[in-house]
Design a protein around this motif. Structure first.
Motif, PDB file in Angstrom:
ATOM      1  N   PRO A 141       0.811  -1.220   0.000  1.00 51.60           N
ATOM      2  CA  PRO A 141       0.000   0.000   0.000  1.00 51.60           C
ATOM      3  C   PRO A 141       0.843   1.268   0.000  1.00 51.60           C
ATOM      4  O   PRO A 141       0.427   2.297  -0.537  1.00 51.60           O
ATOM      5  CB  PRO A 141      -0.842  -0.116   1.283  1.00 51.60           C
ATOM      6  N   ALA A 142       2.043   1.213   0.596  1.00 48.83           N
ATOM      7  CA  ALA A 142       2.919   2.385   0.585  1.00 48.83           C
ATOM      8  C   ALA A 142       3.300   2.755  -0.845  1.00 48.83           C
ATOM      9  O   ALA A 142       3.333   3.942  -1.214  1.00 48.83           O
ATOM     10  CB  ALA A 142       4.161   2.118   1.422  1.00 48.83           C
ATOM     11  N   GLN A 143       3.576   1.750  -1.666  1.00 45.03           N
ATOM     12  CA  GLN A 143       3.936   2.026  -3.059  1.00 45.03           C
ATOM     13  C   GLN A 143       2.739   2.525  -3.855  1.00 45.03           C
ATOM     14  O   GLN A 143       2.887   3.335  -4.771  1.00 45.03           O
ATOM     15  CB  GLN A 143       4.525   0.766  -3.708  1.00 45.03           C
ATOM     16  N   VAL A 144       1.548   2.066  -3.502  1.00 44.82           N
ATOM     17  CA  VAL A 144       0.344   2.583  -4.163  1.00 44.82           C
ATOM     18  C   VAL A 144       0.200   4.079  -3.891  1.00 44.82           C
ATOM     19  O   VAL A 144      -0.108   4.877  -4.788  1.00 44.82           O
ATOM     20  CB  VAL A 144      -0.910   1.820  -3.687  1.00 44.82           C
ATOM     21  N   ARG A 145       0.430   4.472  -2.633  1.00 45.48           N
ATOM     22  CA  ARG A 145       0.342   5.893  -2.303  1.00 45.48           C
ATOM     23  C   ARG A 145       1.394   6.695  -3.052  1.00 45.48           C
ATOM     24  O   ARG A 145       1.135   7.804  -3.531  1.00 45.48           O
ATOM     25  CB  ARG A 145       0.489   6.091  -0.792  1.00 45.48           C
ATOM     26  N   LEU A 146       2.578   6.123  -3.158  1.00 50.18           N
ATOM     27  CA  LEU A 146       3.648   6.796  -3.880  1.00 50.18           C
ATOM     28  C   LEU A 146       3.305   6.923  -5.361  1.00 50.18           C
ATOM     29  O   LEU A 146       3.564   7.954  -5.992  1.00 50.18           O
ATOM     30  CB  LEU A 146       4.956   6.020  -3.697  1.00 50.18           C
ATOM     31  N   ALA A 147       2.711   5.884  -5.913  1.00 51.43           N
ATOM     32  CA  ALA A 147       2.291   5.943  -7.313  1.00 51.43           C
ATOM     33  C   ALA A 147       1.242   7.037  -7.517  1.00 51.43           C
ATOM     34  O   ALA A 147       1.281   7.785  -8.509  1.00 51.43           O
ATOM     35  CB  ALA A 147       1.731   4.589  -7.737  1.00 51.43           C
TER      36      ALA A 147
END
Length: 407
Positions: free
Chosen positions: A91-97
């Motif tokens: 989910p952290a990478q989703v937010r970054l995306a």
């Protein structure tokens, strides 16, 4: 003997199936770097003409793929239900995306492509295992599909939150993070500056202006305070510590310093993230119980059964009809009957002690209790618990006033 033998055989079969899945997982672990690179290559092909090349994004992507592969292998080994929660890196990478203006549609496509690449390796290794039962392979692939759907749901919510208008200040951001943690979401808790793995005591004050008092309370019991104002009527708080919080010390401070005009619910000591949620739920249940504002503070342990009863509309209505309505006559409550019942129950059913508490004769108490039985048409010995709950809920403001309707 045959039944015993059959049970042993089925257990052996189950162990064998688990061993097969474990062997498949071990083969995949041996190829984990290869799997990760294959997924990264596939994802790179989806970037189009304007790929993101910022270091934080690329590092996050590599970490998300690495942890995602590890998680996928664990799901193969033990199944979706027994696996640990999905790693926070996803989910952290989703937010970054989302921050880099990558659309939700592309994020979801990436999850799907990554799953497809991972499953290719699963199929390759399964084919190399000649003794792997087809049912075990099917179950492993089904578990992967189940996990994918869960990840897509989480990704959708994370992307939506990240692209929504941001909270206007730090306090609002902390309150939002607290809500998400209470909902069981896996989010970064560092913003709270509070150790969720330690010991906790939940507090809920029915006023949005309780922060100064709660800070004093936290200091008085040598705990770290986390407090947020989630709405216009409440303050949610936790006292955290390395050791179990001394509830008696909290109660002593509350009795001496907490204002009666600000009802307070107090949970029970708990530890870890699940305990952090549970003690909050207990405090909310206690705080919401006192609708009349008749008590400054309620501890959940003291009112747990009342809180459970208050959440059952059928029970509340029935208690009022069966026990309170008969004690209301000619437009007025039968106060002496209620006072006698409370004194009698407080004395654990000892009439002599009730007489002393009320300052009346034993015969008066006996006559009043007899009147109660006549009114409710039921022996006190058989309904004492229910009648006590009804009287307590009435005192806490959970029933409408019956006096006007019966005048």
């Amino acid at each position: 003997m045959s039944a015993i033998g059959g049970t042993g055989s089925s257990r052996g079969s189950l162990r064998g199936e688990r061993d097969q899945r474990s062997q498949l997982a071990e083969r995949l672990r041996a190829r984990a770097p290869e799997i990760q690179q294959a997924i990264l290559d596939r994802l790179g092909g989806l970037e189009g003409d304007a790929p993101v090349r910022e270091p934080d994004y690329l590092h996050g992507l590599n970490e998300a793929v690495r942890r995602g592969v590890e998680y996928g292998i664990e799901v193969v080994a033990v199944g979706a239900e027994r696996a640990e929660p999905a790693p926070l890196a996803l989910p952290a990478q989703v937010r970054l995306a989302a921050r880099h203006r990558i659309s939700l549609a592309l994020v979801i496509r990436r999850f799907t492509v990554a799953k497809g690449s991972f499953q290719q390796f699963v199929l390759e290794e399964a084919a190399a295992m000649r003794d792997l039962a087809p049912a075990e392979l099917t179950e492993a692939l089904t578990a992967q599909e189940c996990v994918l759907q869960q990840l897509i749901a989480t990704a959708t919510e994370e992307h939506r939150r990240e692209t929504s208008p941001p909270a206007t200040n730090l306090e609002a951001r902390i309150a939002e993070r607290v809500r998400r943690l209470l909902d069981g979401e896996q989010v970064d808790a560092s913003l709270l500056e509070y150790d969720l793995s330690g010991h906790h005591l939940g507090l809920v004050a029915r006023t949005p202006a309780a922060h100064p008092l709660l800070r004093q309370l936290g200091t008085a019991v040598d705990g770290r305070l986390l407090a947020v104002t989630p709405n216009e009527t409440e303050t949610w708080a936790w006292i955290g510590a390395r050791r179990p919080v001394d509830v008696e010390a909290v109660l002593r401070w509350v009795r001496e310093a907490w204002p009666g005009a600000a009802p307070l619910g107090i949970g029970e000591p708990a530890d870890g993230p699940s305990g952090w949620r549970r003690t909050h739920q207990q405090a909310r249940a206690a705080a919401g119980l006192d609708r009349a504002g008749s008590r400054a503070a309620l501890r959940y342990r003291d009112v747990a059964m009342l809180a459970a009863a208050a959440r059952d509309p059928l029970l509340v209505a029935s208690l009022q009809e069966m026990y309170l309505a008969p004690l209301t006559e000619k437009g007025r409550r039968e106060v002496p009957l209620r006072e006698t019942l409370r004194a009698y129950f407080a004395a654990d059913g000892n009439a002599s002690s009730a007489c002393s508490a009320l300052g009346v004769s034993r015969q008066t108490v006996a006559n009043r209790l007899l009147t109660v039985e006549e009114r409710i048409q039921y022996p006190l010995a058989k309904c004492a618990d229910a009648l006590q709950v009804a009287l307590s809920l009435e005192e806490l403001g959970h029933f409408p006033d019956l006096t006007d309707s019966r005048s």
